[in-house]
Scaffold this active site. Structure first.
Site, short mmCIF file in Angstrom:
data_model
loop_
_atom_site.label_atom_id
_atom_site.label_comp_id
_atom_site.label_asym_id
_atom_site.label_seq_id
_atom_site.Cartn_x
_atom_site.Cartn_y
_atom_site.Cartn_z
N SER A 1 -9.54 1.17 3.38
CA SER A 1 -8.77 1.98 2.47
C SER A 1 -7.67 1.23 1.73
O SER A 1 -7.06 1.80 0.81
CB SER A 1 -8.15 3.15 3.24
OG SER A 1 -7.25 2.67 4.24
N SER B 1 -9.31 -1.26 7.59
CA SER B 1 -8.89 -1.04 6.21
C SER B 1 -8.19 -2.20 5.53
O SER B 1 -7.95 -2.14 4.32
CB SER B 1 -7.99 0.19 6.13
OG SER B 1 -8.79 1.34 6.12
N LYS C 1 0.85 -1.20 0.00
CA LYS C 1 0.00 0.00 0.00
C LYS C 1 0.88 1.24 0.00
O LYS C 1 1.88 1.29 0.73
CB LYS C 1 -0.87 -0.05 1.26
CG LYS C 1 -1.90 1.05 1.41
CD LYS C 1 -2.76 0.75 2.64
CE LYS C 1 -3.85 1.76 2.90
NZ LYS C 1 -4.70 1.36 4.05
N1 GLN Z 1 -12.59 3.57 7.11
C1 GLN Z 1 -12.00 3.89 8.38
C2 GLN Z 1 -11.68 5.35 8.46
O1 GLN Z 1 -11.94 6.05 7.54
C3 GLN Z 1 -10.78 3.06 8.59
C4 GLN Z 1 -9.62 3.53 7.83
C5 GLN Z 1 -8.43 2.66 8.06
O2 GLN Z 1 -8.52 1.61 8.67
N2 GLN Z 1 -7.28 3.16 7.64
O3 GLN Z 1 -11.21 5.80 9.43
#
Ligand code: GLN
Length: 479
Positions: free
Chosen positions: A156, A180, A81
């Protein structure tokens, strides 16, 4: 079977038997990536790939294999990532604010991957600064779900999930602050695991919410995820929260039945709000386990209802602090000037502004309350693990939804993470594996959670469930 369809375990066997070369495996992956990139509706899983350089490295790896070197991941392609530093490479966090930035350091987890012999083939797309659950907020455009290109892959770690699900790479790294890794794994029908907080070094990971940031692994089988974690876990003095516990060989001793493992279904998770096909898919999978004699009981996690708000407040506040930090988001040094805050996307600005308000000294109670509730959520888990070994829940309340469906959602973290974020608040190991398909062919994920540092049990339980459910392997045709 083609090399891109093989598990890491299979690839390892073929490499060791000299039936396949690192170069051939890499070429098979690259062909899929490039074919997809040429399509109008490309999955858009990668921000950058390194076809020539990685091909040279693969040839070099073949020479190392030929002289008998036996590093566990030697010859295995891996993607990461694009919120991890790899010295000399670009690092974008899918944000215009980072344009032109090149990393000067290498993340601890990538050092370990390289030491284990992995062939790093490229940087994957993500929600900007890992904030989001759909993969749509990237400045490089939305990532698509390989099961249905008109739908989101989740986020994400969107690109990592899409790439693994599409057979572009056998495994990829992601980060997981609220879900994520697990949520996109669920929406893309693959395995996603985040171990205990501190198990994989966060050194060189761009900060989101530091007390909840974890590195995680996306792979197509539980065993592959275990194989990779065995190589990437371990102590790193450069990460203040790194754990010193020894790393077992997680991929050993996975076979067997479910006897002796007590599963708990938290009543609060199953209350309401799930898409009917998620509920029915999970229920059918649980029935299969029960028929195999699994010990499955109902448990209670009474503070579950507060978790989403607690997460929003603490994650927001920490992200706000990270953005204001020097350097911002912990991004190491800069070659081309500082992060250009004016070019941050709307979602990131919103999160940062919200977070800064959460720590406003005029309202000290908000944050204090959230911290207290976080403690209660953690206590609930401790209490549960006195009665059972593994908590079993859905991973996401919904299957992959259409692109742009949530564009106007005002909620700070979209509730797609409602089932995953508690494990981040409590720092617990958690894994998502596919457990069913909807009538329309969309994957449904099951989440397993264990006590801290019980990853071995997590993998054992997941591996057995994977065997029992025996879902057909699915990799799309890409032409
Ligand atoms: N979707 C969650 C957020 O926006 C988790 C994001 C993540 O785990 N990086 O905070």
């Amino acid at each position: 079977m083609q090399p891109y369809q093989m598990s890491i375990r299979e690839l390892r066997c073929r490499l060791d038997a000299r039936e396949l070369s690192a170069g051939e495996i890499f070429a098979a992956c690259m062909e899929r990536i490039l074919t997809d990139q040429a399509r109008q509706d490309s999955l858009n899983a990668f921000i950058e790939v390194w076809p020539e350089e990685a091909a040279r490295q693969a040839a070099e790896q073949d020479r190392r294999i030929a002289v008998g070197e036996a590093s566990p991941l030697l010859g295995i392609p891996l993607a990461y990532k694009d919120n991890l530093h790899l010295a000399g490479r670009g690092l974008s966090c899918a944000s215009r604010s980072m344009e032109g930035y090149r990393a000067r350091i290498t993340a601890g987890v990538l050092e370990k991957a390289i030491t284990a012999g992995a062939l790093l083939i490229g940087r994957t797309n993500l929600d900007e600064f890992a904030i989001g659950s759909t993969g749509e907020s990237s400045c490089f455009g939305a990532v698509r779900n390989p099961h249905d290109r008109a739908r989101v892959p989740g986020g994400s770690s969107s690109g990592s999930a899409a790439a693994v699900a599409a057979g572009m790479v056998p495994a990829a790294l992601g980060s997981d602050t609220g879900g994520s890794v697990r949520q996109p794994a669920s929406l893309c029908g693959i395995v996603g695991v985040k171990p205990t907080y501190g198990r994989i070094s966060r050194y060189g990971l761009v900060a989101g919410a530091s007390s909840m940031d974890h590195l995680g692994i996306l792979a197509r089988t539980v065993e592959d995820a275990a194989l990779v974690l065995t190589q990437l876990a371990g102590y790193d003095a450069r990460d203040g929260s790194s754990g010193r516990q020894a790393v077992p060989a997680y991929s050993e001793g996975l076979d067997g039945d479910l006897r002796g493992i007590r599963f708990g279904l938290p009543a609060e998770y199953f209350a309401d709000g799930m898409e009917p096909e998620v509920a029915s898919g999970l229920a059918a999978a649980i029935d299969v386990l029960r028929r195999e004699g699994a010990d499955i009981r109902e448990i209670h996690l009474p503070h579950f209802g507060s978790a989403l708000s607690v997460y929003a407040i603490i994650a927001g506040a920490e992200t706000g602090a990270a953005c204001m930090g020097k350097p911002p988001f912990g991004i190491e040094g800069t070659d081309n000037g500082d992060l250009n805050a004016e070019r941050l996307g709307a979602g990131v600005r919103k999160r940062v502004a919200f977070g800064i308000r959460m720590r406003d000294p005029a309202y000290p109670d908000i944050y204090r309350q959230a911290e207290k509730l976080r403690w209660s959520i953690t206590q609930d888990f401790d209490e549960a693990f006195r009665q059972i070994d593994v908590i079993l829940t859905p991973t996401s309340p919904v299957c992959a939804f259409p692109l742009r469906a949530k564009e106007d959602d005002p909620l700070p973290p979209y509730p797609a993470d409602v089932f995953t974020l508690s494990a981040n608040l409590a720092g617990l190991p958690a894994l998502s594996l596919p457990c069913a398909y909807s009538r329309g062919g969309l994957p449904v994920g099951m989440q397993l959670i264990t006590a801290p540092y019980a990853e071995h049990l997590l993998f054992r339980a997941a591996h057995r469930i994977e065997r029992l459910l025996a879902l057909p392997a699915w990799i799309p045709v890409i032409t």
